[in-house]
Design an enzyme around this catalytic site. Sequence first.
Site, PDB file in Angstrom:
ATOM      1  N   CYS A  40       3.196   3.370   8.608  1.00  0.00           N
ATOM      2  CA  CYS A  40       3.394   4.642   7.899  1.00  0.00           C
ATOM      3  C   CYS A  40       4.221   5.611   8.743  1.00  0.00           C
ATOM      4  O   CYS A  40       3.873   5.892   9.893  1.00  0.00           O
ATOM      5  CB  CYS A  40       2.050   5.278   7.550  1.00  0.00           C
ATOM      6  SG  CYS A  40       2.232   6.846   6.654  1.00  0.00           S
ATOM      7  N   PRO A  69       0.850  -1.188   0.000  1.00  0.00           N
ATOM      8  CA  PRO A  69       0.000   0.000   0.000  1.00  0.00           C
ATOM      9  C   PRO A  69       0.890   1.243   0.000  1.00  0.00           C
ATOM     10  O   PRO A  69       1.810   1.340   0.815  1.00  0.00           O
ATOM     11  CB  PRO A  69      -0.776  -0.118   1.323  1.00  0.00           C
ATOM     12  CG  PRO A  69       0.104  -0.949   2.200  1.00  0.00           C
ATOM     13  CD  PRO A  69       0.823  -1.902   1.290  1.00  0.00           C
ATOM     14  N   MET A  70       0.631   2.165  -0.921  1.00  0.00           N
ATOM     15  CA  MET A  70       1.432   3.391  -1.006  1.00  0.00           C
ATOM     16  C   MET A  70       0.497   4.571  -1.151  1.00  0.00           C
ATOM     17  O   MET A  70      -0.263   4.666  -2.124  1.00  0.00           O
ATOM     18  CB  MET A  70       2.397   3.317  -2.196  1.00  0.00           C
ATOM     19  CG  MET A  70       3.486   2.273  -2.041  1.00  0.00           C
ATOM     20  SD  MET A  70       4.540   2.130  -3.509  1.00  0.00           S
ATOM     21  CE  MET A  70       3.519   1.059  -4.538  1.00  0.00           C
ATOM     22  N   SER A  71       0.558   5.469  -0.182  1.00  0.00           N
ATOM     23  CA  SER A  71      -0.343   6.617  -0.170  1.00  0.00           C
ATOM     24  C   SER A  71      -0.140   7.479  -1.412  1.00  0.00           C
ATOM     25  O   SER A  71       0.988   7.863  -1.741  1.00  0.00           O
ATOM     26  CB  SER A  71      -0.094   7.459   1.087  1.00  0.00           C
ATOM     27  OG  SER A  71      -0.986   8.535   1.160  1.00  0.00           O
ATOM     28  N   ASN A  84       9.596  -6.341   3.357  1.00  0.00           N
ATOM     29  CA  ASN A  84       9.334  -5.162   2.524  1.00  0.00           C
ATOM     30  C   ASN A  84      10.498  -4.188   2.653  1.00  0.00           C
ATOM     31  O   ASN A  84      11.145  -4.111   3.682  1.00  0.00           O
ATOM     32  CB  ASN A  84       8.016  -4.531   2.994  1.00  0.00           C
ATOM     33  CG  ASN A  84       7.677  -3.221   2.302  1.00  0.00           C
ATOM     34  OD1 ASN A  84       7.357  -2.241   2.958  1.00  0.00           O
ATOM     35  ND2 ASN A  84       7.722  -3.187   0.992  1.00  0.00           N
ATOM     36  N   GLY A  85      10.730  -3.442   1.583  1.00  0.00           N
ATOM     37  CA  GLY A  85      11.746  -2.398   1.597  1.00  0.00           C
ATOM     38  C   GLY A  85      12.877  -2.670   0.622  1.00  0.00           C
ATOM     39  O   GLY A  85      13.576  -3.682   0.723  1.00  0.00           O
ATOM     40  N   ASP A  86      13.059  -1.781  -0.361  1.00  0.00           N
ATOM     41  CA  ASP A  86      14.185  -1.817  -1.299  1.00  0.00           C
ATOM     42  C   ASP A  86      14.220  -3.056  -2.190  1.00  0.00           C
ATOM     43  O   ASP A  86      15.287  -3.456  -2.650  1.00  0.00           O
ATOM     44  CB  ASP A  86      15.521  -1.705  -0.551  1.00  0.00           C
ATOM     45  CG  ASP A  86      15.702  -0.386   0.168  1.00  0.00           C
ATOM     46  OD1 ASP A  86      14.890   0.529  -0.073  1.00  0.00           O
ATOM     47  OD2 ASP A  86      16.634  -0.273   0.988  1.00  0.00           O
ATOM     48  N   GLY A 126       7.241  -2.214  -3.318  1.00  0.00           N
ATOM     49  CA  GLY A 126       6.606  -0.907  -3.257  1.00  0.00           C
ATOM     50  C   GLY A 126       7.055   0.070  -4.316  1.00  0.00           C
ATOM     51  O   GLY A 126       6.749  -0.067  -5.499  1.00  0.00           O
TER      52      GLY A 126
END
Length: 331
Positions: A104, A20-22, A204-206, A228
């Site tokens: 977040c 999920p990305m705002s 998650n991440g990179d 992401g």
Amino acid sequence: MPNPIQIGKLSLRSRVLVAPMSGVTDLPFRRILSRFSPGAVVSEMVAGEGLAKDDPENVARAAGGADIKPMAVQLVGRDPHWMAEGAKKLEDAGADLIDINFGCPARKVVTGMSGSALMREPALARDIVEAVVKAVSVPVSVKMRLGWDDASLNAPQIAADAVAVGAVAITVHGRTRCQFYEGVADWAAVRPTSEALSVPVFVNGDIADGSSAMTALARSGADGVMVGRSLIGRPWALSPIMAAVDGTAEPDRLSASEKTRHTLDHYAEMLDFYPERKAVRVARKHLIGYATEAGLKDDDPVRQRLARSDDPDEVHEILSNLFTDQRRSAA
């Protein structure tokens, strides 16, 4: 389907999820990402209270689209009652999976004591998960960070508490809240959470390609990955990541015409979903991403036109030629 993964009663087709990305994973982008069949594409975060009270902006963010399966929506907030009420609305609207945001790092969210701020309130975090789980019959997952800062890496405990009250999957971003998106994600720091739980854990991440996905899995001990920001401007990057993680055949590289088709369809989806003035504004981050994927540098005049144009026809014309050699030679 090789190596399927089960989240509660939900059987996922891939061990690769989209984060999920705002302001990014709105309905238009989720539709494009879904073409590549990841395990799930999670919506941008939706305020539980706003959704429960039928706030138009939050309702729009939660829009699922009957063609997106599973329909996965992320809830954010700090009041267990309103989070539960928002979850009920989502289930009634057809949600297949509800994710709770404990990750977040944005100041606006943290100032409201939501998102990653809840990792500083373990009892309240547990109460929120329990309230949502009791309110719905669909699977509930939680996304979090390693902790608030390096002195409080409490993801294993927050995750264990969430699972104890009914969460069926956990995602951990390999940074603390105080890191925001700086430095590099510490995938190895996710391993204590993976080893503490019996439910699926996603790292998650990179994660940007098959190689980084496999390294993240090896270091974290996680069951799957969540991808992401690396997908902005390159949604097709999902395919090689899924091939690596799921153990399927490496996909053929997309041709320029195929990339153009996805790009134009994405832009058309945005124009259809938003009022035109908002669509033009929302689209820009994606357009710059596509320009970067096409190899255009910051000072390229075509890239600059994409970043400034308020004319959908002009943007369509640029996108139509973005991935072709002819366009580059003409520029």
